[in-house]
Design an enzyme around this catalytic site. Structure first.
Site, short mmCIF file in Angstrom:
data_model
loop_
_atom_site.label_atom_id
_atom_site.label_comp_id
_atom_site.label_asym_id
_atom_site.label_seq_id
_atom_site.Cartn_x
_atom_site.Cartn_y
_atom_site.Cartn_z
N GLU A 120 -11.43 -91.27 31.05
CA GLU A 120 -10.44 -92.03 30.25
C GLU A 120 -9.49 -91.07 29.54
OE1 GLU A 120 -12.32 -95.17 27.95
OE2 GLU A 120 -10.57 -95.33 26.64
N LYS A 164 -17.72 -99.27 20.88
CA LYS A 164 -17.30 -98.72 22.19
C LYS A 164 -16.52 -97.43 21.97
CE LYS A 164 -14.83 -98.18 26.13
NZ LYS A 164 -13.76 -97.20 26.37
N ASP A 172 -29.27 -89.05 29.56
CA ASP A 172 -29.33 -90.41 30.07
C ASP A 172 -28.50 -91.32 29.17
OD1 ASP A 172 -30.00 -93.02 30.76
OD2 ASP A 172 -32.09 -92.53 31.20
N HIS A 193 6.63 -101.42 9.38
CA HIS A 193 7.96 -100.86 9.09
C HIS A 193 9.03 -101.46 9.98
CE1 HIS A 193 6.28 -97.08 6.97
NE2 HIS A 193 6.17 -98.19 6.28
#
Ligand code: NAD
Length: 377
Positions: free
Chosen positions: A68, A250, A266, A368
């Site tokens: 990712e 997550k 693991d 903003h």
């Protein structure tokens, strides 16, 4: 002392040269064939290095295997901000894992309880004969308890100090070898015999402080305190809504899993333990981190606690060449399961902080823009 400066700007070969660890050797098909069934190939993942981590006053390169984008940059960014106030501190429990032996078919659980209590010490001795390799290293079986669950079912829980191993195979072997003796002593039938992945006796904790000013993407605007407040608001949402808490956690696991994969741990076991632990909070499933403002010192205080059942021995830690290289890179942090757990907790905290800051600061920007829109109307 690692030189973190402008690491991102170097060509790949120079990054590797700066680490002083070779990543050339890779997992051979022959070795992989020993690991799983029906092997056809191996699958590559990007392996990157998070910089700027200072943990218990020691700087360390952090290997992260992840597909990712932004995760490694985000962890590095927040580690750099944390280092302004001393970096991360950690406290890690002894590496205690628990295995369960299910008991069925007794009409008198009180009698079974008395028998287990009476034979406790001899069962621990028997367990430690099975765990001789752990006892030799200062670990082994520490405690055996009996828990009735309902009229039909009870469980014997066996607590083991696994030292530098994750411990799943060690515990499963032990559960199967203790079960016949427990049946013999109690007259109850044994059912499932297996470790628990909710390793809440094996918590890793990390904490840090981030100056308000470091949270502001545009420090001249002096919005750091407001962003810190938005982070706390977002944290409180995660405490109240499991839908937010799942995504919050997550983000933590983005960092923890990436280090787990790089170090051959693991990650399914880690995930199972983390989320089961997150569900044990008084209000139900909630965030694994905690945030609060410290206005006196103009900083955001952040901390994390979660179970981390890790090994620096066993599993693939010593068979996968690149995992071995990652352990070498970690130096002292790869030398014991407890040190690695502290590091991974710190990475999870940095990862979560970076995501919270991005959410909070983006909100400010949108605010903003809305203001700008209103003004120009
Ligand atoms: P393992 O079976 O490789 O055992 C660890 C070995 O390391 C033992 O033989 C131990 O004696 C030895 N050892 C050497 N130095 C040690 C030290 N300093 N401290 C402790 N032990 C030392 O590995 P394990 O940790 O028992 O099991 C981990 C593996 O089990 C992982 O690969 C995991 O994926 C797998 N597994 C997990 C689950 C689960 O999580 N539910 C279930 C089954 C298997």
């Amino acid at each position: 002392m690692p030189d973190f400066s402008r690491f991102y700007a170097l060509p790949i070969t120079e990054r590797v040269a700066r680490l002083g660890v070779s990543f050339e050797d890779n997992l051979s098909l022959e070795t992989a064939d020993q690991m799983v069934e029906n092997l056809v190939s191996t699958l590559e993942l990007p392996l990157g290095i998070a910089c700027h981590f200072v943990i218990n006053q020691k700087p360390v390169w952090v290997p992260m295997a992840i597909e990712e984008p932004s995760v490694i940059a985000a962890a590095s960014f927040m580690a750099k901000q944390a280092s302004k106030l001393g970096g991360f501190r950690t406290k890690v429990d002894e590496p205690i894992m628990m295995g369960q032996i299910q008991l069925l078919d007794s009409t008198d659980w009180d009698a079974v309880q008395s028998i287990i209590n009476k034979h406790h010490d001899e069962l621990v001795i028997q367990a430690n004969q099975v765990l001789a390799s752990l006892v030799k290293r200062g670990g082994g079986c520490k405690e055996i308890i009996f828990k009735p669950l309902n009229a039909k079912m009870a469980v014997v829980e066996v607590f083991v100090d696994c030292r530098d191993a994750m411990g799943a195979n060690l515990i499963n072997t032990l559960m199967e070898s203790l079960a016949p003796q427990i049946e013999l002593l109690t007259g109850a039938q044994t059912g499932f015999k297996i470790l628990s992945n909710l390793s809440d006796q094996r918590l890793a904790r990390a904490w840090c402080e981030i100056p308000y000013a470091s949270l502001d993407p545009n420090p001249t605007k002096d919005h750091g305190r407001e962003i810190a407040q938005r982070i706390v608001n977002g944290y409180e949402l995660a405490c109240l809504s499991p839908y937010r808490a799942a995504t919050h956690n997550k983000g933590i696991m983005n960092g923890i899993d990436a280090v787990a994969i790089a170090t051959g741990n693991d990650w399914r076991a880690i995930e199972a333990g983390a989320h089961a632990y997150a569900s044990q909070q008084p209000g139900g499933y909630g965030p694994l981190t905690h945030f609060e403002l410290d206005n006196k010192n103009a900083c955001l205080k952040a901390r994390i606690a979660l179970p981390l059942a890790l090994g620096v021995v066993g599993g693939i830690t010593q068979t996968h060449p690149r995992v071995k290289a990652c352990h070498k890179l970690l130096g002292d942090f790869g030398s014991s399961a407890q040190a690695l757990a502290g590091l991974m907790a710190a990475v999870g905290l940095a990862q979560n902080l970076a995501a919270m800051r991005a959410l909070a600061a983006e909100g400010i920007q949108q605010g903003h823009m809305a203001l700008h829109g209103r003004k120009s109307r």
